[in-house]
Design a protein around this motif. Structure first.
Motif, PDB file in Angstrom:
ATOM      1  N   SER A 163     -27.637  -2.706  -3.052  1.00 49.05           N
ATOM      2  CA  SER A 163     -28.394  -2.488  -4.285  1.00 49.05           C
ATOM      3  C   SER A 163     -28.101  -1.112  -4.873  1.00 49.05           C
ATOM      4  CB  SER A 163     -29.890  -2.644  -4.023  1.00 49.05           C
ATOM      5  OG  SER A 163     -30.349  -1.715  -3.080  1.00 49.05           O
ATOM      6  N   GLN A 164     -27.749  -0.128  -4.021  1.00 46.58           N
ATOM      7  CA  GLN A 164     -27.373   1.201  -4.515  1.00 46.58           C
ATOM      8  C   GLN A 164     -26.157   1.098  -5.429  1.00 46.58           C
ATOM      9  OE1 GLN A 164     -28.400   4.697  -3.248  1.00 46.58           O
ATOM     10  NE2 GLN A 164     -30.305   3.576  -2.988  1.00 46.58           N
ATOM     11  N   LEU A 165     -25.134   0.359  -4.978  1.00 45.99           N
ATOM     12  CA  LEU A 165     -23.911   0.202  -5.769  1.00 45.99           C
ATOM     13  C   LEU A 165     -24.185  -0.542  -7.063  1.00 45.99           C
ATOM     14  CD1 LEU A 165     -20.861   0.484  -6.081  1.00 45.99           C
ATOM     15  CD2 LEU A 165     -20.597  -1.612  -4.735  1.00 45.99           C
ATOM     16  N   PHE A 166     -24.960  -1.630  -6.973  1.00 44.64           N
ATOM     17  CA  PHE A 166     -25.287  -2.410  -8.163  1.00 44.64           C
ATOM     18  C   PHE A 166     -26.044  -1.562  -9.184  1.00 44.64           C
ATOM     19  CE2 PHE A 166     -25.386  -6.544  -5.479  1.00 44.64           C
ATOM     20  CZ  PHE A 166     -24.014  -6.652  -5.618  1.00 44.64           C
ATOM     21  N   ALA A 167     -26.904  -0.675  -8.686  1.00 46.75           N
ATOM     22  CA  ALA A 167     -27.697   0.158  -9.585  1.00 46.75           C
ATOM     23  C   ALA A 167     -26.814   1.141 -10.353  1.00 46.75           C
ATOM     24  CB  ALA A 167     -28.749   0.926  -8.787  1.00 46.75           C
ATOM     25  N   ILE A 168     -25.826   1.697  -9.676  1.00 48.07           N
ATOM     26  CA  ILE A 168     -24.907   2.616 -10.358  1.00 48.07           C
ATOM     27  C   ILE A 168     -24.056   1.851 -11.372  1.00 48.07           C
ATOM     28  CG2 ILE A 168     -22.939   4.162 -10.027  1.00 48.07           C
ATOM     29  CD1 ILE A 168     -24.138   5.000  -7.366  1.00 48.07           C
ATOM     30  N   HIS A 202     -25.017  -0.717 -12.981  1.00 45.68           N
ATOM     31  CA  HIS A 202     -25.898  -0.934 -14.141  1.00 45.68           C
ATOM     32  C   HIS A 202     -25.874   0.285 -15.048  1.00 45.68           C
ATOM     33  CE1 HIS A 202     -29.461  -1.601 -16.611  1.00 45.68           C
ATOM     34  NE2 HIS A 202     -29.729  -0.327 -16.362  1.00 45.68           N
ATOM     35  N   ARG A 203     -25.995   1.459 -14.453  1.00 44.71           N
ATOM     36  CA  ARG A 203     -26.115   2.687 -15.253  1.00 44.71           C
ATOM     37  C   ARG A 203     -24.875   2.943 -16.083  1.00 44.71           C
ATOM     38  NH1 ARG A 203     -27.835   4.874 -18.466  1.00 44.71           N
ATOM     39  NH2 ARG A 203     -28.495   7.038 -18.723  1.00 44.71           N
ATOM     40  N   VAL A 204     -23.693   2.676 -15.515  1.00 39.27           N
ATOM     41  CA  VAL A 204     -22.458   3.014 -16.221  1.00 39.27           C
ATOM     42  C   VAL A 204     -21.897   1.846 -17.030  1.00 39.27           C
ATOM     43  CG1 VAL A 204     -21.864   4.762 -14.511  1.00 39.27           C
ATOM     44  CG2 VAL A 204     -21.021   2.435 -14.206  1.00 39.27           C
ATOM     45  N   ALA A 205     -22.400   0.617 -16.788  1.00 39.77           N
ATOM     46  CA  ALA A 205     -21.807  -0.529 -17.470  1.00 39.77           C
ATOM     47  C   ALA A 205     -22.843  -1.477 -18.074  1.00 39.77           C
ATOM     48  CB  ALA A 205     -20.896  -1.299 -16.502  1.00 39.77           C
ATOM     49  N   ILE A 206     -23.723  -2.024 -17.244  1.00 42.83           N
ATOM     50  CA  ILE A 206     -24.643  -3.065 -17.727  1.00 42.83           C
ATOM     51  C   ILE A 206     -25.565  -2.532 -18.811  1.00 42.83           C
ATOM     52  CG2 ILE A 206     -26.461  -4.695 -17.047  1.00 42.83           C
ATOM     53  CD1 ILE A 206     -25.258  -4.722 -14.245  1.00 42.83           C
ATOM     54  N   GLY A 253     -29.962 -11.763 -17.627  1.00 40.02           N
ATOM     55  CA  GLY A 253     -29.217 -12.733 -16.836  1.00 40.02           C
ATOM     56  C   GLY A 253     -28.392 -12.077 -15.737  1.00 40.02           C
ATOM     57  N   ILE A 254     -27.761 -10.954 -16.062  1.00 42.49           N
ATOM     58  CA  ILE A 254     -26.948 -10.247 -15.062  1.00 42.49           C
ATOM     59  C   ILE A 254     -27.830  -9.723 -13.935  1.00 42.49           C
ATOM     60  CG2 ILE A 254     -25.511  -8.211 -14.668  1.00 42.49           C
ATOM     61  CD1 ILE A 254     -24.398  -8.642 -17.517  1.00 42.49           C
ATOM     62  N   HIS A 255     -28.967  -9.130 -14.300  1.00 44.71           N
ATOM     63  CA  HIS A 255     -29.889  -8.622 -13.283  1.00 44.71           C
ATOM     64  C   HIS A 255     -30.404  -9.751 -12.394  1.00 44.71           C
ATOM     65  CE1 HIS A 255     -30.406  -4.328 -13.836  1.00 44.71           C
ATOM     66  NE2 HIS A 255     -30.363  -4.495 -15.149  1.00 44.71           N
ATOM     67  N   LEU A 256     -30.696 -10.889 -13.001  1.00 39.78           N
ATOM     68  CA  LEU A 256     -31.190 -12.019 -12.227  1.00 39.78           C
ATOM     69  C   LEU A 256     -30.126 -12.517 -11.256  1.00 39.78           C
ATOM     70  CD1 LEU A 256     -33.210 -14.175 -11.488  1.00 39.78           C
ATOM     71  CD2 LEU A 256     -32.532 -15.460 -13.529  1.00 39.78           C
ATOM     72  N   LEU A 257     -28.891 -12.648 -11.716  1.00 39.24           N
ATOM     73  CA  LEU A 257     -27.810 -13.106 -10.838  1.00 39.24           C
ATOM     74  C   LEU A 257     -27.578 -12.139  -9.688  1.00 39.24           C
ATOM     75  CD1 LEU A 257     -25.224 -14.450 -13.449  1.00 39.24           C
ATOM     76  CD2 LEU A 257     -26.585 -15.788 -11.834  1.00 39.24           C
ATOM     77  N   LEU A 258     -27.600 -10.835  -9.986  1.00 42.59           N
ATOM     78  CA  LEU A 258     -27.419  -9.841  -8.932  1.00 42.59           C
ATOM     79  C   LEU A 258     -28.570  -9.885  -7.929  1.00 42.59           C
ATOM     80  CD1 LEU A 258     -26.143  -6.759 -11.013  1.00 42.59           C
ATOM     81  CD2 LEU A 258     -24.812  -8.209  -9.460  1.00 42.59           C
ATOM     82  N   THR A 292     -32.648   3.966  -6.012  1.00 40.22           N
ATOM     83  CA  THR A 292     -31.984   2.843  -6.674  1.00 40.22           C
ATOM     84  C   THR A 292     -32.515   2.674  -8.094  1.00 40.22           C
ATOM     85  OG1 THR A 292     -31.722   1.729  -4.548  1.00 40.22           O
ATOM     86  CG2 THR A 292     -31.490   0.381  -6.513  1.00 40.22           C
ATOM     87  N   CYS A 293     -33.828   2.780  -8.239  1.00 34.57           N
ATOM     88  CA  CYS A 293     -34.437   2.669  -9.565  1.00 34.57           C
ATOM     89  C   CYS A 293     -34.095   3.862 -10.439  1.00 34.57           C
ATOM     90  CB  CYS A 293     -35.957   2.541  -9.421  1.00 34.57           C
ATOM     91  SG  CYS A 293     -36.491   1.027  -8.602  1.00 34.57           S
ATOM     92  N   MET A 294     -33.975   5.032  -9.819  1.00 32.29           N
ATOM     93  CA  MET A 294     -33.639   6.237 -10.582  1.00 32.29           C
ATOM     94  C   MET A 294     -32.245   6.149 -11.187  1.00 32.29           C
ATOM     95  SD  MET A 294     -35.219   9.417  -8.432  1.00 32.29           S
ATOM     96  CE  MET A 294     -36.862  10.024  -8.862  1.00 32.29           C
ATOM     97  N   TYR A 295     -31.290   5.588 -10.445  1.00 33.65           N
ATOM     98  CA  TYR A 295     -29.937   5.439 -10.990  1.00 33.65           C
ATOM     99  C   TYR A 295     -29.959   4.703 -12.318  1.00 33.65           C
ATOM    100  CZ  TYR A 295     -28.252   6.507  -6.233  1.00 33.65           C
ATOM    101  OH  TYR A 295     -27.998   7.081  -5.020  1.00 33.65           O
TER     102      TYR A 295
END
Length: 413
Positions: free
Chosen positions: A1-6, A8-12, A23-28, A235-238
């Motif tokens: 989840s750490q990687l996914f959160a980063i 999100h910050r730089v792309a999603i 939808g992306i957040h739900l799939l992840l 994770t939420c902070m990222y």
């Protein structure tokens, strides 16, 4: 989840379509659920579906009550089967506990909105959105506990402005804190471990050293929670999900670490530990018991809910009953004229030192139940230290009654 959160910050976060982001957040989140819990993540789907169906087919007032029973009942059955029958505590119920509060909370909030504006159209969040809230990867596994309005504002891009957010740097700092606390937990519990409590060497210690050992052991057991919560919060902070206002990124902070470590009253511990859950219980359990017209009864019901939410082991109920009992004692100490007269003659540093020791000893005594679970193991330790805290509390409460003195209100200039 750490990687996914980063990611999100730089792309999603750059995606303009809110439904695409959802939808992306739900799939992840679904992938994370399957990866961690295997097919048991379907239990979490059942919570979301159950909530949605109840509010879709029932009047919202009734749906709120049934939803409360359904969500808590589902968790309790899960606890019974997984933790009482198989005696295995790390399983899908770990995430289910957070989801239970989420689903009960959104139900209460929707019904509160209906009561405030009974003529307004009742709009139920879509099932897609409810699933996104349940499986939001920043809070899904172990929290931090968040509310639906924060999640919706985040997905819609209303929580903060992107240019305001240095969240990756702040998140890395918080994850470093988490790793630090986990290392402290690893090292400290190797010196102050549970096995030693049941050894002949422990019983051979003078009673003062036994009390001291239990006190330090209890606090060492808390560092693992500090570590996990800090990492989860990072994770939420990222993603910027913890934004509060004016550059404050502590909107989901679960522990005020400085206040917790320096606490000199049990109330300070409660105010600084597991903040999000405490706030949730104050809003959705304690305040909703106002119709009883009795604060003590409302507090007792809240403690009973908290104990049940943590699990079915007797130790949880002993722990939270002691919290209730010791808080009753501590509030009475404020109007105890004898205690006031004695402490008035002590230097400030001595008073603070005594208060600090009192807080740590009473906290750790209650944590014996929280950590050891079972009656025979708990009783063994309590007997080894002669039930020092409940016996002391009975004497102090008796003193509170005998030397009660109503405090005079401070005069205003």
């Amino acid at each position: 989840s750490q990687l996914f959160a980063i990611v999100h910050r730089v792309a999603i976060s750059k995606i303009s379509s809110n439904s695409s982001k959802l939808g992306i957040h739900l799939l992840l989140g679904l992938f994370l659920g399957y990866f961690v819990w295997n097919v048991d993540f379907l239990h979490h789907c059942a919570s979301a579906i159950g909530f949605y169906i109840l509010f879709l087919v029932l009047p919202w007032g009734l749906a709120t009550k049934v939803n409360f029973l359904y969500q808590l009942g589902y968790l309790v059955v899960g606890y019974y089967y997984n933790n009482m029958v198989t005696n295995y505590s790390i399983n899908w119920t770990t995430s289910q506990a957070i989801i239970t509060l989420k689903m009960i909370g959104i139900g209460f909030d929707l019904n509160d909105q209906r009561k405030k504006n009974p003529k307004a159209e009742q709009v139920l969040p879509g099932l897609f959105e409810v699933f996104g809230y349940v499986f939001f990867m920043g809070t899904y596994l172990v929290g931090p506990l968040d509310d639906f309005e924060r999640f919706r504002a985040f997905i819609n891009g209303d929580l903060f402005k992107g240019e305001e957010c240095p969240s990756i740097a702040i998140g890395l700092k918080r994850v470093a804190h988490g790793i630090f606390y986990l290392l402290i937990s690893l090292v400290s519990t190797s010196f102050f471990n549970t096995d030693y409590l049941f050894s002949e060497q422990f019983l051979a210690l003078p009673v003062v050293l036994r009390v001291l050992y239990v006190t330090v052991w209890g606090h060492c057991g808390l560092y693992k929670y500090l570590g996990v919560w800090c990492i989860a919060e990072s994770t939420c902070m990222y993603m910027g999900y913890t934004y509060k206002s004016n550059g404050d990124w502590n909107g989901l902070r679960n522990v005020a670490t400085s206040a917790f470590h320096q606490s000199v009253r049990l109330q300070h511990v409660i105010d600084s530990w597991n903040i999000n859950t405490s706030s949730w219980c104050a809003k959705h359990i304690y305040k909703r018991c106002r119709f009883l017209g009795n604060k003590i009864l409302s507090q007792l019901i809240t403690m009973l809910f908290l104990a049940t939410w943590h699990g079915l082991h007797l130790g949880y109920f002993l722990c939270f009953f002691q919290e209730f009992f010791y808080m009753f004692m501590e509030k009475g100490m404020d109007t105890n004229s004898l205690i006031r007269k004695v402490t008035n003659h002590l230097p400030a540093i001595v008073k603070k030192g005594i208060a600090f020791i009192y807080t740590k000893v009473f906290l750790s005594f209650a944590l014996v139940g929280f950590e050891l679970y079972h009656y025979d193991r708990i009783l063994y330790i309590y007997q080894a230290i002669y039930f020092i805290c409940p016996v002391s509390a009975i004497f102090i409460i008796s003193s509170n009654i005998m030397f009660y003195e109503k405090q005079k209100p401070e005069k205003k200039d």
